[in-house]
Write a protein that holds these residues in place. Structure first.
Motif, PDB file in Angstrom:
ATOM      1  N   HIS A 121       0.688  -1.227  -0.173  1.00  7.92           N
ATOM      2  CA  HIS A 121      -0.094  -0.037   0.084  1.00  7.92           C
ATOM      3  C   HIS A 121       0.903   1.213   0.136  1.00  7.92           C
ATOM      4  O   HIS A 121       0.257   2.462   0.076  1.00  7.92           O
ATOM      5  CB  HIS A 121      -0.840  -0.018   1.170  1.00  7.92           C
ATOM      6  CG  HIS A 121      -2.068  -1.047   0.907  1.00  7.92           C
ATOM      7  ND1 HIS A 121      -2.101  -2.163   2.000  1.00  7.92           N
ATOM      8  CD2 HIS A 121      -2.829  -1.425  -0.026  1.00  7.92           C
ATOM      9  CE1 HIS A 121      -2.832  -2.908   1.566  1.00  7.92           C
ATOM     10  NE2 HIS A 121      -3.611  -2.594   0.481  1.00  7.92           N
ATOM     11  N   GLU A 122       2.083   1.169  -0.208  1.00 10.78           N
ATOM     12  CA  GLU A 122       3.090   2.239  -0.168  1.00 10.78           C
ATOM     13  C   GLU A 122       2.891   2.955  -1.542  1.00 10.78           C
ATOM     14  O   GLU A 122       3.396   4.012  -1.701  1.00 10.78           O
ATOM     15  CB  GLU A 122       4.609   2.148   0.109  1.00 10.78           C
ATOM     16  CG  GLU A 122       4.506   1.373   1.705  1.00 10.78           C
ATOM     17  CD  GLU A 122       6.208   1.085   1.817  1.00 10.78           C
ATOM     18  OE1 GLU A 122       6.925   1.363   1.047  1.00 10.78           O
ATOM     19  OE2 GLU A 122       6.338   0.424   3.009  1.00 10.78           O
ATOM     20  N   LEU A 123       2.282   2.223  -2.504  1.00 12.77           N
ATOM     21  CA  LEU A 123       1.991   2.729  -3.723  1.00 12.77           C
ATOM     22  C   LEU A 123       0.694   2.864  -4.314  1.00 12.77           C
ATOM     23  O   LEU A 123      -0.071   2.082  -3.770  1.00 12.77           O
ATOM     24  CB  LEU A 123       2.762   1.679  -4.878  1.00 12.77           C
ATOM     25  CG  LEU A 123       4.233   1.682  -4.840  1.00 12.77           C
ATOM     26  CD1 LEU A 123       4.735   0.336  -5.682  1.00 12.77           C
ATOM     27  CD2 LEU A 123       5.145   2.827  -5.352  1.00 12.77           C
ATOM     28  N   PRO A 124       0.226   3.517  -5.169  1.00 17.54           N
ATOM     29  CA  PRO A 124      -0.860   3.581  -5.668  1.00 17.54           C
ATOM     30  C   PRO A 124      -1.194   1.939  -6.355  1.00 17.54           C
ATOM     31  O   PRO A 124      -0.452   1.577  -6.941  1.00 17.54           O
ATOM     32  CB  PRO A 124      -1.149   4.748  -6.809  1.00 17.54           C
ATOM     33  CG  PRO A 124       0.255   5.305  -6.822  1.00 17.54           C
ATOM     34  CD  PRO A 124       1.191   4.495  -5.980  1.00 17.54           C
ATOM     35  N   PRO A 125      -2.476   1.696  -6.305  1.00 17.94           N
ATOM     36  CA  PRO A 125      -2.498   0.480  -6.830  1.00 17.94           C
ATOM     37  C   PRO A 125      -2.757   0.552  -8.439  1.00 17.94           C
ATOM     38  O   PRO A 125      -2.935   1.718  -8.870  1.00 17.94           O
ATOM     39  CB  PRO A 125      -4.098  -0.145  -6.398  1.00 17.94           C
ATOM     40  CG  PRO A 125      -4.536   1.106  -5.722  1.00 17.94           C
ATOM     41  CD  PRO A 125      -3.618   2.038  -5.413  1.00 17.94           C
ATOM     42  N   GLY A 126      -2.569  -0.518  -9.136  1.00 17.02           N
ATOM     43  CA  GLY A 126      -2.448  -0.373 -10.679  1.00 17.02           C
ATOM     44  C   GLY A 126      -3.457  -1.091 -11.611  1.00 17.02           C
ATOM     45  O   GLY A 126      -4.028  -2.248 -10.795  1.00 17.02           O
ATOM     46  N   LEU A 127      -3.843  -0.985 -12.809  1.00 15.15           N
ATOM     47  CA  LEU A 127      -4.407  -1.677 -13.565  1.00 15.15           C
ATOM     48  C   LEU A 127      -3.995  -3.123 -13.801  1.00 15.15           C
ATOM     49  O   LEU A 127      -4.441  -4.071 -14.173  1.00 15.15           O
ATOM     50  CB  LEU A 127      -4.849  -0.872 -14.912  1.00 15.15           C
ATOM     51  CG  LEU A 127      -5.875   0.158 -14.767  1.00 15.15           C
ATOM     52  CD1 LEU A 127      -5.883   0.782 -16.269  1.00 15.15           C
ATOM     53  CD2 LEU A 127      -7.135  -0.609 -14.763  1.00 15.15           C
ATOM     54  N   THR A 128      -2.602  -3.086 -13.813  1.00  8.27           N
ATOM     55  CA  THR A 128      -1.558  -4.105 -14.138  1.00  8.27           C
ATOM     56  C   THR A 128      -0.448  -3.816 -13.245  1.00  8.27           C
ATOM     57  O   THR A 128      -0.189  -2.845 -12.778  1.00  8.27           O
ATOM     58  CB  THR A 128      -1.294  -4.540 -15.574  1.00  8.27           C
ATOM     59  OG1 THR A 128      -0.744  -5.458 -15.731  1.00  8.27           O
ATOM     60  CG2 THR A 128      -0.451  -3.066 -16.243  1.00  8.27           C
ATOM     61  N   GLY A 129       0.564  -5.049 -13.390  1.00  8.40           N
ATOM     62  CA  GLY A 129       1.537  -5.002 -12.546  1.00  8.40           C
ATOM     63  C   GLY A 129       2.517  -6.306 -12.622  1.00  8.40           C
ATOM     64  O   GLY A 129       1.977  -7.016 -13.635  1.00  8.40           O
TER      65      GLY A 129
END
Length: 176
Positions: A121-129
């Motif tokens: 959760h330190e990063l914004p979530p993404g559509l892909t990864g």
């Protein structure tokens, strides 16, 4: 997107969009949008839970879920059910690339068993990864966390571009 919405609407009763609370950067909740790919009352038509991995009432994603509609199978096959999340990206709740957002109850259950899971959760979530281009339904939480932390530590614009290109390949070839 209009054609997809029309196909969903014509396939049976229920809304075109599926909206669910997910947790984003710093654990902040937000409304997550997808094209509906399951029957309208899917929560009431849960498959046999004895055969599934269930945690605190939350079902983990299943590849052959019997609640998926005919249109839903098609839009999931090509991942176009995810297109409404572009609205989440525009609103700043998500990014194009990052760890996938999860439901609060899923996160609570996983965090009890997987040390360090909250770091994603330190990063914004993404559509892909990284997880999405390296594994899908059969990927366990430890494995996903490894990719999410690898992304967190090695983030760069070049890595994002590589993940986006590889995502297109994975979706078109239906390979992981």
């Amino acid at each position: 997107m209009g054609i997809i919405a029309l196909a969903i609407k014509r396939s049976g009763p229920g809304p075109v969009l599926f909206v669910q609370e997910r947790l984003g950067r710093d654990g902040r909740p937000f409304d997550f949008y997808k094209f509906r790919s399951m029957v309208a009352d899917a929560a009431d038509k849960r498959p046999d839970l004895d055969a599934l991995n269930e945690t605190d009432g939350a079902l983990f994603k299943m590849e052959d879920d019997p609640r998926i509609t005919r249109v839903g199978r098609i839009i999931r096959r090509f991942s176009v059910d995810e297109l409404p999340q572009l609205w989440n990206v525009i609103r700043g709740e998500m990014s194009l690339v990052g760890p996938r957002p999860e439901r609060p109850e899923m996160i609570a259950a996983i965090e009890r068993d997987v040390a360090g899971y909250a770091r994603r959760h330190e990063l914004p979530p993404g559509l892909t990864g990284l997880t999405q281009i390296n594994g899908r339904y059969d990927t366990d939480a430890d494995y996903k966390l490894g990719y999410d932390l690898q992304y967190l530590v090695n983030w760069s614009v070049v890595l994002d571009a590589q993940i986006l290109v590889r995502t297109v390949w994975v979706v078109l070839s239906r390979r992981v």
